[in-house]
Design a protein around this motif. Structure first.
Motif, PDB file in Angstrom:
ATOM      1  N   ALA A   1      40.582  12.429  52.374  1.00 35.42           N
ATOM      2  CA  ALA A   1      41.387  13.385  53.132  1.00 35.42           C
ATOM      3  C   ALA A   1      41.173  13.179  54.631  1.00 35.42           C
TER       4      ALA A   1
ATOM      5  N   ARG B   1      40.316  10.422  56.203  1.00 32.48           N
ATOM      6  CA  ARG B   1      40.947   9.176  56.647  1.00 32.48           C
ATOM      7  C   ARG B   1      42.461   9.334  56.643  1.00 32.48           C
ATOM      8  N   ALA B   2      42.966  10.149  55.740  1.00 34.37           N
ATOM      9  CA  ALA B   2      44.403  10.404  55.739  1.00 34.37           C
ATOM     10  C   ALA B   2      44.806  11.130  57.019  1.00 34.37           C
TER      11      ALA B   2
ATOM     12  N   GLY C   1      45.040   8.718  59.675  1.00 32.50           N
ATOM     13  CA  GLY C   1      46.196   7.829  59.548  1.00 32.50           C
ATOM     14  C   GLY C   1      47.491   8.513  59.942  1.00 32.50           C
ATOM     15  N   SER C   2      47.672   9.757  59.547  1.00 34.93           N
ATOM     16  CA  SER C   2      48.896  10.473  59.887  1.00 34.93           C
ATOM     17  C   SER C   2      48.716  11.943  59.565  1.00 34.93           C
TER      18      SER C   2
ATOM     19  N   PRO D   1      50.912  14.501  59.990  1.00 33.64           N
ATOM     20  CA  PRO D   1      52.025  15.070  59.224  1.00 33.64           C
ATOM     21  C   PRO D   1      51.983  14.638  57.767  1.00 33.64           C
ATOM     22  N   GLY D   2      51.674  13.354  57.547  1.00 35.51           N
ATOM     23  CA  GLY D   2      51.606  12.849  56.181  1.00 35.51           C
ATOM     24  C   GLY D   2      50.564  13.593  55.370  1.00 35.51           C
ATOM     25  N   ALA D   3      49.397  13.855  55.982  1.00 35.96           N
ATOM     26  CA  ALA D   3      48.333  14.553  55.281  1.00 35.96           C
ATOM     27  C   ALA D   3      48.737  15.990  54.983  1.00 35.96           C
ATOM     28  N   ALA D   4      49.349  16.638  55.973  1.00 31.30           N
ATOM     29  CA  ALA D   4      49.758  18.036  55.778  1.00 31.30           C
ATOM     30  C   ALA D   4      50.784  18.143  54.655  1.00 31.30           C
ATOM     31  N   ALA D   5      51.665  17.158  54.578  1.00 33.90           N
ATOM     32  CA  ALA D   5      52.711  17.197  53.558  1.00 33.90           C
ATOM     33  C   ALA D   5      52.124  17.069  52.163  1.00 33.90           C
ATOM     34  N   LEU D   6      50.916  16.538  52.047  1.00 37.60           N
ATOM     35  CA  LEU D   6      50.294  16.411  50.732  1.00 37.60           C
ATOM     36  C   LEU D   6      49.329  17.555  50.472  1.00 37.60           C
ATOM     37  N   GLY D   7      49.365  18.569  51.323  1.00 37.71           N
ATOM     38  CA  GLY D   7      48.587  19.768  51.069  1.00 37.71           C
ATOM     39  C   GLY D   7      47.178  19.758  51.621  1.00 37.71           C
ATOM     40  N   ILE D   8      46.857  18.806  52.503  1.00 32.77           N
ATOM     41  CA  ILE D   8      45.506  18.770  53.072  1.00 32.77           C
ATOM     42  C   ILE D   8      45.422  19.785  54.212  1.00 32.77           C
TER      43      ILE D   8
END
Lengths: 330, 257, 239, 295
Positions: free
Chosen positions: A196, A198-199, A202-203, A205-212
């Motif tokens: 989580a 490292r995500a 990396g991004s 918005p990308g992490a937030a979109a996966l619920g992190i």
């Protein structure tokens, strides 16, 4: 515990040619330092202490992708905590180290909660300010810190009546501790938690979109980095036996950043490799006499210009991408 | 049953109206598309649904929950997972690791379990890896699983982002212009994957400007222009709709047609 | 390619660009003859903006560019502008905190002080509304006025070739056609124009020649008089 | 409690040093607006201004006005060198943010060490521009140099405002800060504008250093504190206009002077940095909102 799951766990260290050369080099270096003794032992001791600091910094900067220029504040908490507890209250060194870490962790939690809303330059500057405030407090709050005089006579590490006095033994002990620190950071990295982080790097918005939950993870990483910093501050106090505000000043920020940069931000062994290389660098340029600091700064600038993503990235140029698949080679 | 229910959704930026009173009902299990020319407000619409942009007015209901102005991670936790127009891959992580991150919502564990590693930790890691492998198979990226994600060509990045979103087991998958920048073959491969995802029971809401793709795969289409919904219907209805043709080809089309 | 007998105003050959690993633009060749109005049509995401950014060297690109017969391949954006290749970029690129006057004056950055008032007068004749709004902050104006300012500012640079990236974007149809017909006027005075548009009919009325761009490469090149109905074009949008 | 005279005296001194911070802050903003880079080495320009002027004045016996002008030009040259040799190459190679910050810190270290080797590590000062003083108003003493600082500071800000609003180059620089691509499309050489911004902000730093040296001292190490305080002033001012940065500097200078009276000299940085943190956390766009426009 040798379940099939373990064998399929991704190896934490990539056994490609460059890594192997690196590890052999490190082993040779240690053997040499051990045999030669003297001043080089101290240099390597400090390298290991800074290494612990950098492992934590790497956790926050490399894995989570956030810049903190103020981790020296937590090293100061560790150093002064240890010094005060041991010298004034005769506490056991190990207990003092752990207590200081708890204090530093709580401080990081309190300070990080509002600060980590900032990004980029502003996060860098706010954390930088934290470091400077801590420095000024360590100079000014003389009743607690003894000001510029600092603390002397801090006992070496040990348990009960057994203390580590021999310089070689100290180095061995510090090296083992640094490797344990590295091992812990690897365990954390290779998990749901580490992924989580490292995500987020990396991004976002990308992490937030996966619920992190981004702010919570950043805060935990900040606290972990502070724990490492505090531990390294305590280790410094126990190893050198003396601390003063200067130890945890701006100098520490530049030195540790150089180490992390040289070793490669976000890489696994980078913090330790960088700490060793960057500790030896001033010894190499020492021969230039009074131009020593000029040479140091000039070399650093040249590296930053020609390898802005760290020396590790230069190594990447020579590394074949296919080697990233150790399972098939084994 | 309606999975996503949007009522009078409106967004203003400094006096500029980006979305105006949009109503939309996405039925469970459908493959629904929102289309519209550049600057029509599609991405704004999407960002509000997924919680990346607060709405000015209106309500969004997902699976019976009011998700208006909820934070992104809470919306994701309910099973509404989005992808991005500019692919948001996790740089510095491998293709497989990217998908493993996608399992975040469906797994547990924090610092303590990472450090002490009880037996369920290993079991879960195995499951996560298997799931990632399965999904990479599904989108056709298993050969690249150990590569750095940022080394993938563009078309494959889209597929990876989709596999990653699927790892979260979404109830509703929001795809933001998945075909942007893809060539014809890549678009075809993508269309197949989207149809397969839908066939397996995931509701898909798709924003797209590639009319050809949309009319081929979508069951129902809504059209936005100047921030308003100007039409909704089946692909055939939409293709014939004069307002839609006008929006895409320009105002004078109506006179020429 | 039906190269005009005269030297083209601008000729681009094998121009290609990539963002990182993405081929955003495959090798592309096109030209604009002196005094010609050329339109590039294509659906969203076809690479139109990338093509223009590659021509003006806002992004690194490979391939050759000649301008008035001179090889200008190695030149930077501002050097191309000095030669007269002026682009009003996507999203207008106004200096939002500055006044209309300041924006216009900056357009004439390379002009001699004596030339300024003449150019301003010309822009005011074309867009009287800009004259009324002279001391207004650019970002506070309506979309149509901002687009007029973007075109007006580009004209202040005394272009030999005017490049426009979707000037109609987000504008009400009437305003868009007002701006585009001004472009037609300029073209009649002999200005070479390269226009990127998504909405076909407006652009087709004005242009002499059309390129159709899709998936990062040119799919067709047509003189506008050969396009009988817009349904010929529709297939590029709806397939 | 401090007496009111003491307090007023310290606040007046605070305005003086605050103006100097303000000049440094403008220097920060000029570079940041043109490039998005925060030059953490901004303080060394202050140090170099004082050191060069001192050397010209005392070693070579050049009159103060000429020393000041020559030093300012020389420091502007250093600024250009930093941009050409270090910032631009890193910029072109897309160096990460932390690497650029580290580089600016290394530049500071490098220049400081070169100064130690060439000019020595002893603190030095030179007399006030005009002899005599201080001017007494009741019990309050005003050194003549304070008037120089106020006068020159006001003049610099006026000149800068004119430059940015009235001249072709100044407008072009503002254009680059708002939209560098659009500027390039109109024929404005963006890289040369970046060079100009470094020269300008180095010159501002030099003027600040020359003005402040007679009231205290200069040495190789003064760059760090001036840089940090200048940055804080820039944050308070919001990286926007020159007057806002100047006001940010004065606010900081006065708060610091007050802090010295109430808590002692040692805590002036703690107070300044606490002000910074408060501003960052509660007014993330600066007190005057200049940062909001950049975002």
């Amino acid at each position: 515990m040798t379940s099939p799951a373990i064998t399929s766990t991704r190896p934490t260290i990539k056994f490609d040619r460059i890594s192997v050369i690196l590890w052999i080099g490190a082993a040779v270096l240690f053997a040499g330092v051990f045999a030669y003794g003297g001043y080089l032992i101290t240099v390597m001791q400090l390298a290991m202490i800074y290494g612990v600091f950098c492992i934590g910094l790497n956790f926050f900067m490399g894995y989570t992708g956030q810049a903190s220029f103020g981790q020296n504040a937590f090293a100061a908490i560790g150093g002064y905590g240890t010094a005060i507890l041991c010298v004034q209250y005769n506490m056991e060194p190990v207990l003092a180290l752990v207590t200081s870490m708890v204090v530093a962790g709580v401080a990081a939690l309190v300070v990080g909660y509002p600060t980590l809303r900032l990004r980029g330059h502003y996060l860098a500057m706010a954390t930088f300010a934290l470091g400077l405030i801590t420095y000024d407090i360590s100079v000014q709050w003389t009743s607690l810190t003894q000001g510029y005089m600092g603390y002397a006579g801090i006992p070496p590490l040990g348990i009960g009546s057994y203390t580590i006095e021999d310089e070689r033994m100290k180095l061995v002990c510090l090296t083992v501790l640094a490797l344990i620190g590295l091992w812990i950071s690897q365990r954390l990295r290779n998990s749901r938690f580490g992924r989580a982080l490292r995500a987020i790097s990396g991004s976002e918005p990308g992490a937030a979109a996966l619920g992190i939950k981004i702010s919570r993870y950043k805060l935990i990483a900040f606290v972990i980095a502070a724990l490492y910093a505090s531990a390294s501050g305590s280790l410094f106090a126990h190893t050198v036996g003396f601390i003063s505000p200067e130890v945890f000043g701006l100098h520490m920020v530049v030195v540790t950043f150089t180490m992390l940069y040289v070793g490669g931000v976000g890489t696994i062994a980078g913090p330790l490799v960088g700490a060793i290389v960057a500790s030896l660098l001033p010894e190499i340029v020492r021969s230039t006499g009074r131009f020593q600091d000029v040479a140091y700064a000039a070399i650093l600038l040249l590296m930053l210009i020609f390898a802005p993503k760290g020396l590790y990235a230069v190594g990447d140029l020579f590394r074949s991408r296919k080697v990233d698949k150790p399972e098939t080679r084994a | 049953m309606t999975l996503l229910k949007v009522r009078n959704l409106t967004k203003r930026f400094d006096g500029l109206i980006a979305n105006k009173d949009i109503n939309l009902d996405v039925p469970e299990g459908s493959l629904f598309a929102v289309i519209g020319p550049n600057g029509a407000g599609k991405t704004t619409f999407f960002s509000m649904i997924s919680g990346f942009l607060p709405s000015t007015a209106g309500t969004i209901e997902f699976d019976g929950h009011d998700i208006t102005r909820k934070p992104q991670d809470q919306i994701a936790a309910l099973g509404l997972i989005r992808t991005f127009q500019l692919v948001q891959l996790f740089k510095g992580m491998s293709v497989a690791e990217n998908v493993e991150v996608g399992c975040h919502l469906r797994t547990k564990g924090g610092v303590a379990s990472a450090l002490f590693r009880p037996s369920w930790f290993y079991q879960q890691e195995t499951e996560v890896r298997d799931r990632a492998r399965e999904l990479l198979d599904f989108v056709g990226l298993s050969a690249q699983s150990e590569q750095d994600a940022d080394l993938l060509p563009y078309g494959q990045r889209r597929l990876l982002e989709m596999a990653r979103a699927l790892a979260a087991k979404p109830r509703l998958l929001l795809l933001d212009e998945p075909a942007a920048g893809l060539n014809t073959q890549e678009t075809d491969a993508l269309a197949l994957v989207i149809q397969k995802i839908n066939a397996q029971g995931t509701t898909v809401l798709l924003i797209e400007h590639d009319m050809a793709l949309v009319t081929r795969i979508a069951q129902r289409i809504a059209v936005l222009d100047f921030g308003r919904k100007i039409a909704e219907g089946t692909p055939d209805e939409i293709k014939q709709h004069p307002d839609v043709i006008a929006a895409y080809l320009g105002v004078e089309e109506a006179e020429h047609a | 390619m039906t190269t005009a007998s005269a030297t083209p105003l601008i000729a681009v050959s094998e121009l290609a660009a990539r963002y990182g690993h993405i081929h955003a633009l495959h090798p592309t060749s096109l030209y604009v003859a002196p005094g010609e109005f050329v339109t590039i049509l294509g659906p969203n995401g076809a690479g139109k903006t990338t093509l223009l950014r590659a021509i003006t060297r806002l992004i690194a690109s490979s391939g050759h560019i000649t301008f008035n017969g001179r090889d200008v391949t190695g030149l930077k954006t501002h050097q191309l502008a000095e030669l007269g290749i002026i682009m009003a970029p996507e999203g207008r690129g106004l200096f939002g905190d500055m006044t209309v006057r300041e924006n216009l004056v900056l357009g004439a950055f390379k002009a001699k002080p004596g030339e300024l008032s003449g150019r301003l007068d010309k822009v005011f004749t074309l867009f009287p509304r800009l004259h009324e709004r002279l001391d207004q902050i650019a970002s506070s104006m309506s979309g149509g006025e901002q687009q007029m300012l973007a075109v007006g500012r580009a004209l202040m640079a005394d272009p030999k070739l005017l490049i426009l990236d979707e000037p109609s974007l987000g504008l009400a149809p009437r305003v868009a056609s007002e701006i585009l017909s001004t472009l037609g006027l300029l073209n009649k005075e002999g200005l070479g124009i390269l226009l990127v548009e998504q909405k076909a009919p407006l652009a087709l009325k004005l242009a002499q020649r059309v390129y159709i761009l899709s998936s990062g490469s040119i799919q067709a090149e047509l003189p506008t008089n050969q396009i009988k109905s817009y349904h010929d074009l529709a297939r590029y949008y709806f397939h | 409690m401090p007496s009111s005279v003491e307090l007023i005296q310290s606040l007046i001194n605070g305005v003086g040093i605050g103006l100097v911070y303000g000049l440094v802050a403008i220097g920060f903003s000029v570079i940041y607006n043109a490039s998005g880079i925060v030059n953490f080495a901004q303080g060394v320009f202050v140090m170099l201004g004082g050191m060069f002027a001192h050397t010209l004045l005392t070693t070579l016996g050049i009159p103060i006005w000429l020393s000041a002008i020559v030093s300012t030009i020389a420091v502007a040259g250093v600024g250009i060198l930093v941009q050409i040799l270090i910032i631009t190459p890193m910029w072109v190679r897309k160096a990460p943010l932390f690497a650029i910050i580290l580089a600016t810190l290394a530049i500071q270290l490098l220049i400081e060490q070169i100064i130690i080797i060439t000019l020595g590590d002893q603190p030095r000062t030179f007399p006030s521009f005009t002899p005599g003083g201080p001017l007494k108003i009741g019990e309050i003493a005003l050194g003549y140099q304070l008037f120089w600082i106020l006068g020159c500071g006001a003049l610099m800000v006026y000149a800068l405002t004119q430059f940015f609003n009235r001249t072709r180059m100044g407008r072009a620089l503002r254009a680059c800060s708002q939209n560098a691509e659009a500027a390039a499309l109109l024929g404005i050489p963006v890289n040369r504008m970046l060079m100009l911004s470094f020269a300008l902000s180095a010159a501002l730093g030099a003027v600040a250093g020359i003005l402040i040296t007679p009231t205290q001292y200069t040495a190789y190490s003064v760059g760090g504190p001036f840089g940090i305080n200048g940055f804080i002033a820039a944050i308070i001012g919001g990286f926007g206009s020159a007057p806002a940065a100047l006001i940010g500097g004065i606010v900081l200078g006065v708060v610091q002077s007050g802090a010295i009276v109430f808590f002692g000299a040692g805590f002036k940085n703690v107070v300044a940095l606490t002000v910074l943190l408060i501003v960052l956390l509660f007014f993330p766009n600066g007190l005057f909102g200049g940062l909001a426009k950049k975002a």
